[in-house]
Design a protein around this motif. Structure first.
Motif, PDB file in Angstrom:
ATOM      1  N   GLY A 244      -6.162  14.984  -0.737  1.00  0.00           N
ATOM      2  CA  GLY A 244      -5.493  14.234   0.331  1.00  0.00           C
ATOM      3  C   GLY A 244      -5.346  12.793  -0.086  1.00  0.00           C
ATOM      4  N   VAL A 245      -5.110  11.910   0.872  1.00  0.00           N
ATOM      5  CA  VAL A 245      -5.016  10.491   0.561  1.00  0.00           C
ATOM      6  C   VAL A 245      -6.358  10.007   0.021  1.00  0.00           C
ATOM      7  CG1 VAL A 245      -3.234  10.079   2.311  1.00  0.00           C
ATOM      8  CG2 VAL A 245      -5.646   9.777   2.911  1.00  0.00           C
ATOM      9  N   LYS A 246      -6.347   8.881  -0.644  1.00  0.00           N
ATOM     10  CA  LYS A 246      -7.537   8.388  -1.331  1.00  0.00           C
ATOM     11  C   LYS A 246      -8.751   8.303  -0.394  1.00  0.00           C
ATOM     12  CE  LYS A 246      -9.265   4.362  -3.884  1.00  0.00           C
ATOM     13  NZ  LYS A 246      -9.866   5.061  -5.032  1.00  0.00           N
ATOM     14  N   ARG A 247      -8.552   7.856   0.840  1.00  0.00           N
ATOM     15  CA  ARG A 247      -9.672   7.673   1.760  1.00  0.00           C
ATOM     16  C   ARG A 247     -10.116   8.961   2.439  1.00  0.00           C
ATOM     17  NH1 ARG A 247     -10.852   2.276   3.385  1.00  0.00           N
ATOM     18  NH2 ARG A 247      -9.591   0.776   2.254  1.00  0.00           N
TER      19      ARG A 247
ATOM     20  N   ILE B  37      -0.300   5.918 -10.647  1.00  0.00           N
ATOM     21  CA  ILE B  37      -0.922   7.120 -10.082  1.00  0.00           C
ATOM     22  C   ILE B  37      -1.898   6.721  -8.989  1.00  0.00           C
ATOM     23  CG2 ILE B  37      -2.357   9.133 -10.574  1.00  0.00           C
ATOM     24  CD1 ILE B  37      -1.243   9.043 -13.454  1.00  0.00           C
ATOM     25  N   ASN B  38      -2.653   5.644  -9.228  1.00  0.00           N
ATOM     26  CA  ASN B  38      -3.604   5.178  -8.223  1.00  0.00           C
ATOM     27  C   ASN B  38      -2.890   4.682  -6.971  1.00  0.00           C
ATOM     28  OD1 ASN B  38      -6.510   5.027  -8.093  1.00  0.00           O
ATOM     29  ND2 ASN B  38      -6.282   2.839  -7.814  1.00  0.00           N
ATOM     30  N   TYR B  39      -1.829   3.939  -7.172  1.00  0.00           N
ATOM     31  CA  TYR B  39      -1.011   3.412  -6.066  1.00  0.00           C
ATOM     32  C   TYR B  39      -0.549   4.535  -5.151  1.00  0.00           C
ATOM     33  CZ  TYR B  39       3.790   2.383  -4.375  1.00  0.00           C
ATOM     34  OH  TYR B  39       4.954   2.285  -3.645  1.00  0.00           O
ATOM     35  N   ASN B  40      -0.177   5.665  -5.725  1.00  0.00           N
ATOM     36  CA  ASN B  40       0.338   6.763  -4.916  1.00  0.00           C
ATOM     37  C   ASN B  40      -0.698   7.334  -3.967  1.00  0.00           C
ATOM     38  OD1 ASN B  40       2.554   8.903  -4.473  1.00  0.00           O
ATOM     39  ND2 ASN B  40       0.725  10.116  -4.872  1.00  0.00           N
ATOM     40  N   GLY B  41      -1.996   7.113  -4.233  1.00  0.00           N
ATOM     41  CA  GLY B  41      -3.023   7.721  -3.402  1.00  0.00           C
ATOM     42  C   GLY B  41      -3.315   7.002  -2.108  1.00  0.00           C
ATOM     43  N   TYR B  42      -2.829   5.777  -1.959  1.00  0.00           N
ATOM     44  CA  TYR B  42      -3.187   4.970  -0.789  1.00  0.00           C
ATOM     45  C   TYR B  42      -2.235   5.231   0.374  1.00  0.00           C
ATOM     46  CZ  TYR B  42      -6.603   2.194  -3.353  1.00  0.00           C
ATOM     47  OH  TYR B  42      -7.697   1.791  -4.071  1.00  0.00           O
ATOM     48  N   GLY B  43      -2.815   5.389   1.546  1.00  0.00           N
ATOM     49  CA  GLY B  43      -2.055   5.586   2.776  1.00  0.00           C
ATOM     50  C   GLY B  43      -3.006   6.121   3.823  1.00  0.00           C
ATOM     51  N   SER B  44      -2.640   5.991   5.086  1.00  0.00           N
ATOM     52  CA  SER B  44      -3.505   6.538   6.136  1.00  0.00           C
ATOM     53  C   SER B  44      -3.254   8.020   6.336  1.00  0.00           C
ATOM     54  CB  SER B  44      -3.283   5.783   7.454  1.00  0.00           C
ATOM     55  OG  SER B  44      -1.953   5.975   7.912  1.00  0.00           O
ATOM     56  N   LYS B  45      -2.102   8.493   5.868  1.00  0.00           N
ATOM     57  CA  LYS B  45      -1.766   9.919   5.952  1.00  0.00           C
ATOM     58  C   LYS B  45      -0.851  10.249   4.778  1.00  0.00           C
ATOM     59  CE  LYS B  45       1.968   8.880   9.263  1.00  0.00           C
ATOM     60  NZ  LYS B  45       1.828   7.420   9.157  1.00  0.00           N
ATOM     61  N   VAL B  46      -0.737  11.532   4.490  1.00  0.00           N
ATOM     62  CA  VAL B  46       0.042  11.959   3.316  1.00  0.00           C
ATOM     63  C   VAL B  46       1.500  11.513   3.432  1.00  0.00           C
ATOM     64  CG1 VAL B  46       0.929  14.001   2.118  1.00  0.00           C
ATOM     65  CG2 VAL B  46      -1.490  13.863   2.704  1.00  0.00           C
ATOM     66  N   ASP B  47       2.028  11.422   4.658  1.00  0.00           N
ATOM     67  CA  ASP B  47       3.419  11.015   4.830  1.00  0.00           C
ATOM     68  C   ASP B  47       3.682   9.598   4.329  1.00  0.00           C
ATOM     69  OD1 ASP B  47       4.004  13.445   5.913  1.00  0.00           O
ATOM     70  OD2 ASP B  47       4.067  12.768   7.995  1.00  0.00           O
ATOM     71  N   ASP B  48       2.628   8.775   4.200  1.00  0.00           N
ATOM     72  CA  ASP B  48       2.798   7.428   3.664  1.00  0.00           C
ATOM     73  C   ASP B  48       3.077   7.435   2.162  1.00  0.00           C
ATOM     74  OD1 ASP B  48       2.315   6.168   6.106  1.00  0.00           O
ATOM     75  OD2 ASP B  48       0.180   5.884   5.721  1.00  0.00           O
ATOM     76  N   LEU B  49       2.685   8.510   1.495  1.00  0.00           N
ATOM     77  CA  LEU B  49       2.720   8.560   0.032  1.00  0.00           C
ATOM     78  C   LEU B  49       4.089   9.005  -0.476  1.00  0.00           C
ATOM     79  CD1 LEU B  49      -0.694  10.387  -0.622  1.00  0.00           C
ATOM     80  CD2 LEU B  49      -0.277   7.988  -0.021  1.00  0.00           C
TER      81      LEU B  49
END
Length: 318
Positions: A32-35, A157-169
């Motif tokens: 999922g997202v990084k967090r 690749i790291n940048y792509n992992g950040y967001g509060s939900k997958v739709d942010d990515l």
């Protein structure tokens, strides 16, 4: 059933890439997202299942891990976050290293004796272990141009992992992993104009430009703090922007806060690169805070607690 459970950032994705290059296997991907780190509990474990887990805190997944072991699953676990007390169990193969200058992909790299070493270097760059990545790249005989390429790919690749939900990515982390799995070398991904590298490169620059236009709301010799607006671009860029800031001024801590819809802040804190410890101690003082020594975060910091957060950082690094 075989499951691969992995953080959706560069370290988690690339740790798994190396593992599956060495041991190709069709698995159920859980990410999922990084967090989103409580991933093990998403697996409905049965006796005989095989779980390979990368770059998620054992401490945060302890109850689900213990349940999986009790059900009779076999678990391989590689990570560099706070682990708590590692269970002593015959079905658990744990490789945990909390050194601030390592990451999960480097742990896997050692286990595989450097078979996919340029990917491991890419992950180290993506996890902001710049000095370590440079050291490894130099030992591997990479030139300045190759180092710059791996650094950019890891960052993207790291940048792509950040967001509060997958739709942010831009890519679901599972889809990004699958897309990268066709490239045994990161240089092959860079050479292919159809790879995710180029889509992420363009998007990253747009988001970074927007973040860099936001002035600091707090600045001292110990801390520089920024608040980004509540939008997907801010959520995507927050972590890599924090890494970028840390490299601009290695003697200061940096915090990038992103406004949430409920009025709280999502916090990304980077310890000074010259003193890579304490980020998790600071963030752990607040509800929903966690991470590791060099980089940590808080999922929802009340605006009423902002002054206390600033004070905690300033006090820790005084």
């Amino acid at each position: 059933m075989n499951y691969d459970v992995f953080n959706g950032d560069a370290d988690g994705i690339i740790a798994l890439l190396q593992w599956r290059f060495a041991d190709p296997l069709e698995t159920q991907l859980v990410t999922g997202v990084k967090r989103d780190i409580k991933l093990v509990e998403q697996v409905e474990v049965q006796a005989g299942d095989e779980l390979a887990i990368f770059d998620v805190s054992m401490e945060k997944n302890m109850s689900a891990l213990e349940q999986a072991l009790a059900q009779g699953a076999h678990v391989f676990y590689a990570d560099h976050h706070r682990s708590g007390t590692i269970p002593s169990h015959g079905n658990l193969d744990a490789h945990i290293d909390l050194d601030a200058n390592t990451c999960t992909a480097l742990i896997v790299d050692k286990l595989l004796k450097g078979r996919f070493h340029t990917w491991a270097i890419t992950a180290a760059y993506g996890d902001n272990l710049i000095a370590k990545a440079d050291e490894l790249a130099d030992k591997a005989g990479l030139d300045a141009g190759q180092k710059a390429q791996l650094k950019e790919l890891g960052t993207l690749i790291n940048y792509n992992g950040y967001g509060s939900k997958v739709d942010d990515l831009h890519f679901h982390p599972a889809d990004l992993y699958q897309a990268l799995k066709q490239y045994v070398s990161p240089f092959d991904a860079i050479a292919d104009n159809a790879s995710p590298y180029y889509q992420l490169q363009s998007a990253y620059q747009q988001d970074m430009n927007a973040a860099q236009a936001v002035p600091a709301v707090h600045e001292s010799s110990k801390l520089k703090l920024f608040v980004l607006p509540n939008n997907a671009a801010s959520r995507r860029i927050s972590g890599v922007y924090g890494n970028w800031l840390a490299n601009q001024n290695p003697d200061s801590a940096h915090a990038v806060l992103t406004e949430n819809a409920d009025g709280t802040y999502t916090v990304s804190l980077r310890a000074p690169l010259s003193n890579k410890q304490g980020a998790v101690a600071v963030c752990g003082q607040f509800s929903m805070g966690g991470g590791r020594e060099a980089a940590a975060g808080i999922n929802a910091l009340s605006k009423d607690d902002l002054a206390a957060f600033i004070d905690a950082v300033e006090t820790y690094y005084a």
